[in-house]
Design an enzyme around this catalytic site. Structure first.
Site, PDB file in Angstrom:
ATOM      1  N   GLU A 269      56.763  72.670  82.260  1.00 53.16           N
ATOM      2  CA  GLU A 269      55.395  72.183  82.162  1.00 53.16           C
ATOM      3  C   GLU A 269      54.460  72.795  83.207  1.00 53.16           C
ATOM      4  OE1 GLU A 269      53.914  70.229  79.949  1.00 53.16           O
ATOM      5  OE2 GLU A 269      55.731  69.930  78.760  1.00 53.16           O
TER       6      GLU A 269
ATOM      7  N   SER B  65      56.021  31.587  40.955  1.00 54.15           N
ATOM      8  CA  SER B  65      56.846  30.571  40.302  1.00 54.15           C
ATOM      9  C   SER B  65      58.165  30.294  41.011  1.00 54.15           C
ATOM     10  CB  SER B  65      57.131  30.983  38.853  1.00 54.15           C
ATOM     11  OG  SER B  65      55.929  31.036  38.110  1.00 54.15           O
TER      12      SER B  65
END
Length: 664
Positions: free
Chosen positions: A92, A356
């Site tokens: 990095e 239902s």
């Protein structure tokens, strides 16, 4: 922690790195020699020494998964392995200890690439710049943002030392999957504290910041391995490791420790642990949980749901939950078709209208009130005052009418109008109280529309409410945890079943017998072969405009519910019904599970009367009646007269048997 300096060639191309990293190792060694105070710039508490994940085993002692700590913690630089620091800086920001916040070589190199591409594609950011962006700025690739980032980075370098900046970086940067900081990352991916990480694990973490969503250890193995090799190549180029060491690390790499299986089940266990022990105890860990889960059943549930839903429509989701009605043990719970962690726990906490599938409870409540399975009701149109000058007219599915039906057939065919009338006879407040006894919280303000399943419920609660129908009236609260072992105190915490008698055995038995018809000729008649092979009962559920599809069915020793729909409710289209969509998934799953379970039918109470009746009149059948069938009655509710529609002889009242006389 002492830095191990790698073998170097006689001529070093980077003479500055040896003293810098030796100094880093010396600083770590001195810092590790005694307790350290929390850094003044830390943004979260220090990582406790004894914190660990919660381990979860299934009921057979097999590893299910782990529940890592959720909070953020700060880790001082001396607790972060030197090898991880070297690896991350190498890939990095190799000139981290040389620049003052900006690396002009990297900026020039990135600018050249940007010019060639005609847009900002590479930023040449240093560790300090990345930290600034992560803490204070957005990630937009604009010149203004980069200039602001550069200005703040130089100011930051004047305010803090290099070790302080690096420590902040490791604690602030994201490592993917919602982790922020090295403490969370080490625990999530490897179930370790940072100082426990191996070199192979350090390499994986060093490659993550470049693209956390892509290169995190849970990512695609090939991509994660390629990124690791980039880190190794960079370390070799910088002579931080020898070629031999590079090859050894490639050959003996590391991998993450999976979080485990059944993510929605693990999420529910975590919620249950917090409710019982408190969030702090769960965060600290040190617990081993024996779950009610059966991994064999869980794997079958995942397969059945995945295969059943994927064949329907893209984007559809579903859930399946199976429990043992005798104990409430949740044997399997799937809340995501892909079997992944999701913010929505569709099996346990998501609430949807059951349609239902609520009706069996209404009919059970009606049986308690003295109605019978043979009671005749008409489904002629009816209108109710809905307030504000509006009327509500319930309709049957397909808007058809059947005329007069016994309650048994009305339930089997899921007749809406008759069910609304039955609920009206029972009374909404009485039914809400009844459902509450069954473990299903409902609200009276929904009124008679409760008959059509307009109140929202969870799959877990609905399945739990069916348990009294399978057990002769005993409700078992859903249980995910059998016992807990506290490793620190070396003590066991037991979690026994919670059972309560909520229905009479007679009501339970007759309701179940009515629900058997749903599978033989009713709305789930496609399950008839299954019901002929295994004693079973159940009910479909379909909401208005085909939004939700349900099926909850049970055998004497298993209750399983299935829900299918979109997370953001929308109509799937005509034909998206509980019988056509959810019931086949239920059958696919239950067909594999019941084979390994003891056979047997639902026990019939001795007090149940079995009488031959004429279904067209609901009265006792005579020889002349063209239709007859046996019906079950609770003593005291049976018809006392013979059919008046067939035969010429005057009807004769039925004489009660001597054993029944004393009971009336």
């Amino acid at each position: 922690m002492v830095l191990k300096v790698a073998h170097r060639e006689p001529t070093q191309r980077h003479p500055w790195r040896t003293p810098v990293f030796l100094l880093l190792g010396l600083v770590q060694g001195l810092a590790a020699s005694g307790p350290q105070a929390q850094s003044p710039y830390a943004t979260c508490p220090p990582l406790p020494a004894g914190i660990s994940s919660v381990t979860v085993l299934d009921s057979q002692g097999r590893y299910v998964g782990r529940i890592p700590p959720q909070n953020r913690y700060w880790v001082s630089l001396d607790r972060i392995p030197s090898f991880l620091q070297q690896a991350l800086l190498a890939v990095e920001d190799a000139r981290f200890y040389e620049h003052g916040g900006l690396d002009y070589r990297s900026i020039a190199r990135a600018a050249l690439k940007d010019v060639l591409k005609g847009k900002l594609v590479e930023g040449g950011s240093t560790i300090t710049q990345q930290l600034i962006k992560n803490k204070y700025l957005n990630s937009a690739r604009t010149l203004d943002r980069k200039l602001e980032e550069a200005k703040l980075a130089m100011e930051f370098e004047q305010q803090y030392t290099k070790p302080q900046i690096l420590e902040m970086y490791f604690n602030e940067i994201t490592f993917g999957n919602g982790t922020q900081g090295i403490a969370q990352a080490a625990r999530l991916y490897f179930d370790k504290r940072p100082e426990e990480l191996s070199e192979g694990e350090c390499l994986l973490l060093a490659g993550v910041p470049k693209n956390p969503s892509r290169y995190n250890p849970f990512g695609k193995p090939a991509e994660v391995a390629r990124r690791r090799d980039v880190v190794l190549k960079r370390m070799e180029d910088l002579q931080l490791i020898s070629p031999q060491r590079k090859r050894a690390l490639q050959a003996h790499g590391a991998g993450p420790r999976p979080l485990g299986q059944a993510p929605q089940y693990l999420a529910q266990i975590r919620a249950q642990l917090i409710g019982r022990l408190g969030a702090e105890a769960v965060e600290l860990g040190g617990l081993e949980v024996i779950a009610a889960l059966d991994l064999d059943v869980q794997h079958r549930a995942e397969q059945a749901l995945r295969e059943g839903v994927k064949r329907l429509s893209p984007g559809l989701q579903g859930a399946l939950l199976c429990l043992d009605p005798a104990t409430g043990d949740v044997l399997a719970a799937v809340g995501d078709v892909e079997g992944t962690q999701n913010a929505l726990n569709r099996a346990f906490t998501s609430r949807r209208q059951p349609g239902s599938a609520i009706k069996p409870l209404i009919y059970a409540a009606a049986l308690e009130k003295g109605l019978t399975a043979a009671s005749l009701w008409k489904d002629d149109p009816v209108a109710y005052d809905a307030g504000n000058g509006q009327t509500w007219k319930p309709q049957n599915y397909g808007r058809e009418q059947f005329g007069e039906l016994p309650l048994r057939q009305a339930l089997a065919h899921s007749n809406n109008i008759i069910t609304v009338k039955v609920l009206e006879a029972v009374g909404v407040p009485a039914f809400v109280a009844f459902a509450g006894r069954m473990g299903l919280p409902l609200h009276t303000q929904n009124g008679l529309s409760l008959a059509l399943g307009t109140d929202e419920v969870t799959l877990k609660d609905l399945v739990q409410a069916y348990t009294p129908l399978a057990t002769g009236g005993t409700m078992a609260e859903a249980r995910t945890i059998l016992r807990i072992y506290d490793r620190r105190r070396q003590t066991w915490i037991e979690n026994p079943p919670v059972l309560s008698q909520v229905l009479s055995p007679e009501v339970s038995f007759i309701t179940t017998e009515m629900l058997k018809d749903v599978l033989s000729y009713g709305t789930a008649k496609a399950l008839r072969p299954f019901s002929q092979a295994h004693p079973s009962a159940g009910k479909t559920g379909t909401t208005d405009n085909y939004v939700d599809a349900w099926f909850v069915g049970f055998t004497p020793n298993l209750v399983t519910g299935v829900w299918v729909g979109y997370d953001k409710p929308k109509s799937v289209g005509k034909g998206f019904t509980g019988g056509a969509v959810a019931a086949p998934i239920w059958e696919r799953f239950m067909g594999k599970v019941v084979a390994s379970r003891p056979a047997g039918d639902f026990p019939k109470p001795e007090t149940i009367l079995t009488l031959s009746i004429d279904p067209t009149t609901g009265l006792l059948a005579r020889d002349e009646c063209p239709q007859k069938h046996d019906e079950f009655f609770i003593s005291g509710t049976e018809p006392m007269e013979y059919c008046t529609e067939h035969g010429s002889a005057p009807p004769q009242p039925m004489e009660p048997s001597p054993q029944e006389t004393g009971r009336r």
